[in-house]
Design a protein around this motif. Structure first.
Motif, PDB file in Angstrom:
ATOM      1  N   HIS A 153       0.896  -0.814  -0.035  1.00  0.00           N
ATOM      2  CA  HIS A 153      -0.018  -0.096   0.177  1.00  0.00           C
ATOM      3  C   HIS A 153       0.797   1.333   0.123  1.00  0.00           C
ATOM      4  CE1 HIS A 153      -3.285  -2.311   0.654  1.00  0.00           C
ATOM      5  NE2 HIS A 153      -3.030  -2.713   1.858  1.00  0.00           N
ATOM      6  N   SER A 154       1.884   1.101   0.757  1.00  0.00           N
ATOM      7  CA  SER A 154       2.641   2.618   1.093  1.00  0.00           C
ATOM      8  C   SER A 154       4.106   1.975   1.179  1.00  0.00           C
ATOM      9  CB  SER A 154       2.158   3.111   2.258  1.00  0.00           C
ATOM     10  OG  SER A 154       3.039   4.178   2.626  1.00  0.00           O
ATOM     11  N   LEU A 155       5.043   2.896   0.855  1.00  0.00           N
ATOM     12  CA  LEU A 155       6.723   2.950   1.129  1.00  0.00           C
ATOM     13  C   LEU A 155       6.724   3.036   2.892  1.00  0.00           C
ATOM     14  CD1 LEU A 155       8.537   4.352  -1.927  1.00  0.00           C
ATOM     15  CD2 LEU A 155       8.407   1.867  -1.312  1.00  0.00           C
ATOM     16  N   ASP A 156       5.670   3.667   3.393  1.00  0.00           N
ATOM     17  CA  ASP A 156       5.784   3.949   4.885  1.00  0.00           C
ATOM     18  C   ASP A 156       6.029   2.589   5.365  1.00  0.00           C
ATOM     19  OD1 ASP A 156       5.627   6.480   4.519  1.00  0.00           O
ATOM     20  OD2 ASP A 156       3.516   6.781   5.057  1.00  0.00           O
ATOM     21  N   ASP A 157       5.333   1.393   4.864  1.00  0.00           N
ATOM     22  CA  ASP A 157       5.349   0.174   5.373  1.00  0.00           C
ATOM     23  C   ASP A 157       7.029  -0.339   5.649  1.00  0.00           C
ATOM     24  OD1 ASP A 157       2.737  -0.335   5.150  1.00  0.00           O
ATOM     25  OD2 ASP A 157       3.031  -1.426   3.359  1.00  0.00           O
ATOM     26  N   LEU A 158       7.909   0.318   4.955  1.00  0.00           N
ATOM     27  CA  LEU A 158       9.328   0.234   5.242  1.00  0.00           C
ATOM     28  C   LEU A 158      10.012   0.764   6.282  1.00  0.00           C
ATOM     29  CD1 LEU A 158       9.195  -0.362   2.057  1.00  0.00           C
ATOM     30  CD2 LEU A 158      11.192   0.576   1.826  1.00  0.00           C
ATOM     31  N   GLY A 178      -0.653   3.017  -8.644  1.00  0.00           N
ATOM     32  CA  GLY A 178      -1.857   3.507  -8.528  1.00  0.00           C
ATOM     33  C   GLY A 178      -2.054   4.900  -7.776  1.00  0.00           C
ATOM     34  N   GLY A 179      -3.329   5.024  -7.546  1.00  0.00           N
ATOM     35  CA  GLY A 179      -3.797   6.446  -6.823  1.00  0.00           C
ATOM     36  C   GLY A 179      -2.918   6.472  -5.611  1.00  0.00           C
ATOM     37  N   MET A 180      -2.544   7.437  -5.120  1.00  0.00           N
ATOM     38  CA  MET A 180      -2.219   7.577  -3.769  1.00  0.00           C
ATOM     39  C   MET A 180      -1.870   9.081  -3.611  1.00  0.00           C
ATOM     40  SD  MET A 180       1.842   6.202  -4.341  1.00  0.00           S
ATOM     41  CE  MET A 180       1.337   5.161  -5.686  1.00  0.00           C
ATOM     42  N   ALA A 181      -1.783   9.567  -2.285  1.00  0.00           N
ATOM     43  CA  ALA A 181      -1.783  10.819  -1.781  1.00  0.00           C
ATOM     44  C   ALA A 181      -0.414  11.489  -2.201  1.00  0.00           C
ATOM     45  CB  ALA A 181      -1.826  10.720  -0.214  1.00  0.00           C
ATOM     46  N   GLU A 182      -0.305  12.591  -1.960  1.00  0.00           N
ATOM     47  CA  GLU A 182       0.986  13.494  -2.306  1.00  0.00           C
ATOM     48  C   GLU A 182       2.287  13.159  -1.353  1.00  0.00           C
ATOM     49  OE1 GLU A 182       3.564  15.957  -4.083  1.00  0.00           O
ATOM     50  OE2 GLU A 182       1.662  15.642  -4.547  1.00  0.00           O
ATOM     51  N   LYS A 183       1.840  12.771  -0.106  1.00  0.00           N
ATOM     52  CA  LYS A 183       2.875  12.363   0.764  1.00  0.00           C
ATOM     53  C   LYS A 183       3.714  11.386   0.474  1.00  0.00           C
ATOM     54  CE  LYS A 183       0.103   9.820   4.212  1.00  0.00           C
ATOM     55  NZ  LYS A 183       0.013   9.633   5.513  1.00  0.00           N
ATOM     56  N   GLU A 184       3.050  10.311  -0.190  1.00  0.00           N
ATOM     57  CA  GLU A 184       3.783   8.991  -0.885  1.00  0.00           C
ATOM     58  C   GLU A 184       4.626   9.297  -1.899  1.00  0.00           C
ATOM     59  OE1 GLU A 184       3.124   6.200   0.670  1.00  0.00           O
ATOM     60  OE2 GLU A 184       1.516   6.617   1.956  1.00  0.00           O
ATOM     61  N   LEU A 185       4.582  10.114  -2.651  1.00  0.00           N
ATOM     62  CA  LEU A 185       5.319  10.426  -3.732  1.00  0.00           C
ATOM     63  C   LEU A 185       6.648  10.748  -3.470  1.00  0.00           C
ATOM     64  CD1 LEU A 185       3.144  12.486  -5.967  1.00  0.00           C
ATOM     65  CD2 LEU A 185       3.327   9.877  -5.755  1.00  0.00           C
ATOM     66  N   LEU A 241      -0.889  13.282 -11.907  1.00  0.00           N
ATOM     67  CA  LEU A 241      -1.664  12.285 -12.430  1.00  0.00           C
ATOM     68  C   LEU A 241      -2.331  11.326 -11.482  1.00  0.00           C
ATOM     69  CD1 LEU A 241      -3.403  11.545 -15.065  1.00  0.00           C
ATOM     70  CD2 LEU A 241      -1.352   9.985 -15.517  1.00  0.00           C
ATOM     71  N   ILE A 242      -1.051  10.861 -10.742  1.00  0.00           N
ATOM     72  CA  ILE A 242      -1.059   9.890  -9.700  1.00  0.00           C
ATOM     73  C   ILE A 242      -1.890  10.310  -8.416  1.00  0.00           C
ATOM     74  CG2 ILE A 242       0.032   8.617  -8.009  1.00  0.00           C
ATOM     75  CD1 ILE A 242       2.410   8.175  -9.970  1.00  0.00           C
ATOM     76  N   THR A 243      -1.691  11.663  -7.864  1.00  0.00           N
ATOM     77  CA  THR A 243      -2.509  12.013  -7.103  1.00  0.00           C
ATOM     78  C   THR A 243      -4.060  12.504  -7.311  1.00  0.00           C
ATOM     79  OG1 THR A 243      -1.754  14.385  -7.409  1.00  0.00           O
ATOM     80  CG2 THR A 243      -0.507  13.170  -5.891  1.00  0.00           C
ATOM     81  N   SER A 244      -4.524  12.817  -8.592  1.00  0.00           N
ATOM     82  CA  SER A 244      -5.669  12.899  -9.105  1.00  0.00           C
ATOM     83  C   SER A 244      -6.438  11.626  -8.991  1.00  0.00           C
ATOM     84  CB  SER A 244      -5.610  13.526 -10.488  1.00  0.00           C
ATOM     85  OG  SER A 244      -5.276  12.341 -11.446  1.00  0.00           O
TER      86      SER A 244
END
Length: 475
Positions: free
Chosen positions: A365-370, A395-402, A418-421
């Motif tokens: 789901h997220s690189l925060d998992d790391l 896929g779609g994800m929030a700005e902080k994930e980028l 595009l990703i955040t949209s």
């Protein structure tokens, strides 16, 4: 009337003056206009190629050009587009990460590969594997058992391989068994074995294997050898007498004892009841029965499943049913965050099959998992695992994930927007399809990404539904 050298008549520019001859009384001259694509794109459907290769599994159409886009990591490797066949799939829950992964599984099985799901935590791949004519083994208490020390598919390969390969496979099997034992002990104790304990495990494993030549060893066999205090083990422990030996090995024997008597009793301490059919096109080790257990139980199940599947990968190079393998690791961080050092040990368990024709999908789901991993060393190694993948499906994800993604791949301003949209619906009106459902950006290296939209077939919609719990009739 004008004629050709062969005296054939030539019609005027406005056609023949007969019925059906295309006669036009007057034809006006055309007007020339100039404009950018963004200005006049609505006046005419200008076709601009995306540069994508349609060869491979059809995963959708390009969002800007409507071209069909195909993806085949093995083909991309052969043609030099990527340097490895790893695929990293990331996006927020509900946008279809599993859908595009399952589409890839289905297509690659159709191309002749074998799909392997080593440790399906939620059981969401089981319907697809069954539909593909594969085998699903349900691992859990009262269900199938999975012996961590079982050679599995590698046993047949060892007996049929040439002498040079046989020696290598035997050493591969020993290294994997030992790494898995060390990983399981790390999970139980939340601490890694020290150097002496690792040597003791290796010696005890060798003695146990020799003692049960006609069957696969199990963890209780290794525990029995350790408790016996055989002379090779006392030499490794440098113990003065039997009492000193038991004191030095108490922590190690208790950890092995917990594998046989603790929370995972009856799952990994007996012979495997799961078996491998060389002709099967797909195989899943479904551990969803353990999903509600503590993370250490799930982590042990996932690591054992990965080891068993890695043996299958090594064995795939031998025999009459040789196939390349496509495997999926979903929720992998749930196993690696339990104790320090598990990132490296899981890499040891699986790395020997990396060059055996494997297309691997790692889903998160997220690189925060790391960042949830226990130590900075583990986090750095995990980031390296993510960055080594040749293809990213975003896929779609929030700005902080980028911010984390930019450490793995370059993202332009347009790609990031595009990703955040796709991350969330723009309004609170219900009944509308989520804007990110089925939309992905394919990235590889420094190339411009390919934005695609995947449309599922009716059969896929039935097989891929992960929201069944919300479709039940409400009281």
């Amino acid at each position: 009337m004008m004629t050709t050298p062969d005296h054939e008549p030539i019609p005027r520019a406005w056609g023949w003056p007969v019925r059906g001859g295309g006669r036009a009384g007057h034809v006006e001259g055309g007007h020339h206009f100039a404009g950018t694509t963004s200005q006049v794109c609505g006046l005419f459907p200008f076709a601009t190629p995306s540069g994508s290769d349609v060869r491979g599994v059809p995963i959708g159409r390009h969002l800007h050009t409507a071209e069909p886009v195909g993806l085949d990591p093995a083909h991309w490797l052969r043609t030099g587009l990527v340097s490895n066949t790893g695929v990293w799939v990331q996006g927020q829950p509900g946008i279809g990460k599993s859908s595009i992964t399952k589409r890839m599984l289905t297509g690659l099985v159709g191309f002749g590969m074998r799909a392997v799901i080593p440790g399906d935590v939620k059981g969401e791949y089981s319907p697809l594997v069954t539909a593909l004519g594969g085998s699903v083994w349900h691992i859990g208490r009262g269900l199938h058992a999975l012996n961590p020390l079982d050679a599995g598919p590698l046993r047949t390969a060892i007996t049929t391989a040439p002498d040079a390969d046989r020696t290598r496979l035997i050493e591969t099997l020993r290294a994997r068994r030992l790494s898995l034992l060390e990983a399981l002990i790390t999970i139980v104790r939340r601490d890694e074995p020290d150097v002496t304990e690792r040597r003791l495990l290796g010696a005890a494993l060798d003695i146990a294997v020799d003692a049960v030549q006609r069957r696969e060893p199990v963890i209780p066999d290794v525990l029995t050898v350790l408790l016996s205090g055989a002379s090779p083990l006392q030499l490794v422990a440098a113990s003065a007498d039997d009492i000193d030996y038991r004191r030095l090995t108490r922590s190690l024997t208790n950890a092995l004892g917990l594998l046989c008597e603790g929370a995972i009793r009856g799952i990994f301490d007996r012979p495997s009841s799961a078996s491998f059919d060389p002709a099967t096109p797909a195989l899943s080790l479904d551990i969803s029965a353990l999903d509600d257990d503590d993370d250490d139980v799930v982590a042990a199940a996932m690591l054992c499943s990965w080891a068993w599947s890695a043996a299958l990968t090594d064995a795939a190079a031998f025999g009459d049913h040789c196939r390349n393998v496509v495997q999926v690791q979903d929720e992998l961080w749930r196993a690696l965050r339990v104790a320090p050092g598990l990132v490296e040990r899981s890499d040891r368990i699986t790395r020997l099959g990396r060059h055996r024709g494997v297309v691997s999908f790692q889903v998160t789901h997220s690189l925060d998992d790391l960042e949830a991993l226990p130590t900075e060393s583990d986090r750095a190694k995990a980031r390296g695992m993510a960055s080594r993948n040749g293809v990213l499906l975003l896929g779609g994800m929030a700005e902080k994930e980028l911010d984390g993604l930019r450490r793995i791949t370059a993202l332009s301003h347009g790609e990031a927007a595009l990703i955040t949209s796709w991350a969330a619906p723009p309004t609170w009106h219900a009944g509308r399809i989520h804007p990110g459902r089925g939309k992905y950006l394919i990235k590889s290296g420094q190339r411009v990404g390919l934005p695609i939209a995947l449309t599922l077939t009716p059969t896929e919609i039935a097989l891929h539904d992960t929201d069944r719990a919300f479709h039940k009739d409400q009281p």
